[in-house]
Design a protein around this motif. Sequence first.
Motif, PDB file in Angstrom:
ATOM      1  N   THR A  57       0.853  -1.192   0.000  1.00 51.43           N
ATOM      2  CA  THR A  57       0.000   0.000   0.000  1.00 51.43           C
ATOM      3  C   THR A  57       0.887   1.238   0.000  1.00 51.43           C
ATOM      4  O   THR A  57       1.618   1.471   0.982  1.00 51.43           O
ATOM      5  N   PRO A  58       0.879   2.026  -1.084  1.00 48.88           N
ATOM      6  CA  PRO A  58       1.707   3.244  -1.135  1.00 48.88           C
ATOM      7  C   PRO A  58       1.407   4.163   0.034  1.00 48.88           C
ATOM      8  O   PRO A  58       0.242   4.372   0.397  1.00 48.88           O
ATOM      9  N   SER A  59       2.437   4.697   0.640  1.00 49.78           N
ATOM     10  CA  SER A  59       2.259   5.514   1.834  1.00 49.78           C
ATOM     11  C   SER A  59       1.834   6.939   1.513  1.00 49.78           C
ATOM     12  O   SER A  59       1.231   7.624   2.348  1.00 49.78           O
ATOM     13  N   GLY A  60       2.171   7.411   0.317  1.00 51.40           N
ATOM     14  CA  GLY A  60       1.865   8.794  -0.025  1.00 51.40           C
ATOM     15  C   GLY A  60       2.821   9.760   0.653  1.00 51.40           C
ATOM     16  O   GLY A  60       2.583  10.970   0.690  1.00 51.40           O
ATOM     17  N   PHE A  91      10.185  -7.810   4.441  1.00 48.15           N
ATOM     18  CA  PHE A  91      11.125  -6.687   4.526  1.00 48.15           C
ATOM     19  C   PHE A  91      10.911  -5.724   3.363  1.00 48.15           C
ATOM     20  O   PHE A  91      10.845  -4.497   3.553  1.00 48.15           O
ATOM     21  N   LEU A  92      10.785  -6.266   2.155  1.00 47.30           N
ATOM     22  CA  LEU A  92      10.629  -5.419   0.976  1.00 47.30           C
ATOM     23  C   LEU A  92       9.295  -4.663   1.010  1.00 47.30           C
ATOM     24  O   LEU A  92       9.224  -3.488   0.634  1.00 47.30           O
ATOM     25  N   LYS A  93       8.252  -5.323   1.465  1.00 50.79           N
ATOM     26  CA  LYS A  93       6.931  -4.675   1.562  1.00 50.79           C
ATOM     27  C   LYS A  93       7.006  -3.459   2.490  1.00 50.79           C
ATOM     28  O   LYS A  93       6.516  -2.367   2.153  1.00 50.79           O
ATOM     29  N   LYS A  94       7.635  -3.634   3.630  1.00 47.33           N
ATOM     30  CA  LYS A  94       7.760  -2.531   4.590  1.00 47.33           C
ATOM     31  C   LYS A  94       8.616  -1.409   4.011  1.00 47.33           C
ATOM     32  O   LYS A  94       8.330  -0.226   4.203  1.00 47.33           O
ATOM     33  N   LEU A  95       9.671  -1.785   3.294  1.00 42.61           N
ATOM     34  CA  LEU A  95      10.539  -0.774   2.685  1.00 42.61           C
ATOM     35  C   LEU A  95       9.764   0.059   1.671  1.00 42.61           C
ATOM     36  O   LEU A  95       9.815   1.296   1.687  1.00 42.61           O
ATOM     37  N   LEU A  96       9.017  -0.610   0.803  1.00 41.32           N
ATOM     38  CA  LEU A  96       8.261   0.088  -0.235  1.00 41.32           C
ATOM     39  C   LEU A  96       7.200   1.010   0.367  1.00 41.32           C
ATOM     40  O   LEU A  96       6.953   2.114  -0.130  1.00 41.32           O
ATOM     41  N   SER A 100       8.374   7.330  -0.833  1.00 46.63           N
ATOM     42  CA  SER A 100       7.474   8.083  -1.709  1.00 46.63           C
ATOM     43  C   SER A 100       7.127   7.210  -2.908  1.00 46.63           C
ATOM     44  O   SER A 100       7.795   6.213  -3.189  1.00 46.63           O
ATOM     45  N   PHE A 101       6.084   7.624  -3.632  1.00 48.71           N
ATOM     46  CA  PHE A 101       5.661   6.854  -4.808  1.00 48.71           C
ATOM     47  C   PHE A 101       6.809   6.726  -5.807  1.00 48.71           C
ATOM     48  O   PHE A 101       7.069   5.636  -6.341  1.00 48.71           O
ATOM     49  N   ASP A 102       7.518   7.827  -6.082  1.00 48.59           N
ATOM     50  CA  ASP A 102       8.609   7.817  -7.052  1.00 48.59           C
ATOM     51  C   ASP A 102       9.711   6.840  -6.650  1.00 48.59           C
ATOM     52  O   ASP A 102      10.177   6.021  -7.462  1.00 48.59           O
TER      53      ASP A 102
END
Length: 470
Positions: A57-60, A91-96, A100-102
């Motif tokens: 889920t993108p954090s914005g 780990f990767l999910k939390k990092l993403l 930011s979206f970019d």
Amino acid sequence: MRKSINDIFNLIAAEPGTNKKMEILGWYKENPILKQALYLANSPRIKFYMKQAPVYTPSGAARDEKDMPAALKSLEKLYKRELTGHAAADFLKKLLESLSFDDATVIERIIEKDCKIGMGTTNINKIFPKLIENTPYMGAKAFDKDLVKALFKDGKKAFSQIKMDGRYCNAIVNNGNVDLESREGESNPLEDAPFMEELKKYPNCVLNGELTMDGYKRYVSNGIIASLIVMNKKKLAGEDYSKEVKKLSKEHGLTYNQAVSLIRYTVWDVITLEEYEANESKVPYFKRLKAVERLISSNNSKMITLIYSREVSTYQEAIQHFQEVLAAGEEGTIVKAIDGEWKDGKPNWQVKLKLEMHVDLRITGFQYGTGKNEKVISTLHCESECGKLKTSPTGLTEKMMKYITDNQASLKGTIMECKCSGMSQNSLGEYSLLHPQFSELRADKTTADDLEAIKKIEEMEKGLTSAIAK
């Protein structure tokens, strides 16, 4: 705030021309973060052992210039195998989700090993010299009588192997993960193929071999396999590939699953992961070949095959095997020193014996190129005098491309000489040439060779090779 890496990628991707892409990349060559992102996404030595990023889920969050360097550094946990399986995905999910979206978009592309900018490693290395390592590949020298005879010096023997004409690939096996690489280091995903499941049982190693399809001639199977790889890449990227599936069915009467089930991996060499990284192995070839045989046998592989090898003791025996292979419809052989080491390049201890013939064809059309050649003719369309054989030779020099582009009207219908490796015939009975290459324009000739003449040229060339042994 400086442009984000994603902004730079989008700028490059939006340009259709190679030269403009390189110009834009050059504007940012002093950006160390861009350099690191390109390296991680393109280096054949960096493996993330994931085909795509997990759903997140993108954090914005607003972009922070400090985030990207830290994110790239943290990816070491994945490619150094500090985290694997579910732990790596979490780990990767939390990092993403922290980026930011970019920045998250760039990390996704790095994980997928595709920056989506339409640039290969060759052009990236022109802007960042030696950034992306070359994928090590051991080829063979072109035929030279003295090189072949030297293999038998002091009573030594050699292996004569059928020269495969399929799709070359390295299979890199690492802790149950398998990556297929082209000789240029490009990923060739074929996840649903049975031979891939067989490879997952192998111990850590790097295999050298070629992909073909059971029941299909190699020049046909090469095209099908290329299409299957495109489908796999789209599938992994979550893109629609139904158009390619329909085309496969229409042209070859195959479903996707039927096609991948027919792929065979024929192997002729194996080295360790460490030797692959070092670009060399000191283990003599007869031991490496025996190791391949043991791997295939001990794992009861069905779709992985050992290359056929004949042990030869003299130059004459090597030529005799070459003649037999040609008569069986194969392209040629490769003669290898029995004690040859493995190294990147084309060492003297591996020599190609292949059919090479020249035929005269009539020019019937012209095709513009792509990229830097988009404004010049890069391919000719030609046919035999009778029209029963058609082919499209490439291999034009820049000077010749310009000349042909400027003189299309006067050149159409004239004769050119084509170099090739023999004839081919598709399932419809249509004739073409194997590996056609432009040789020269023949202003001194007004008639091309017809199909029967080309058949005789091929037979004559095959027969003449016996004289080489004398």
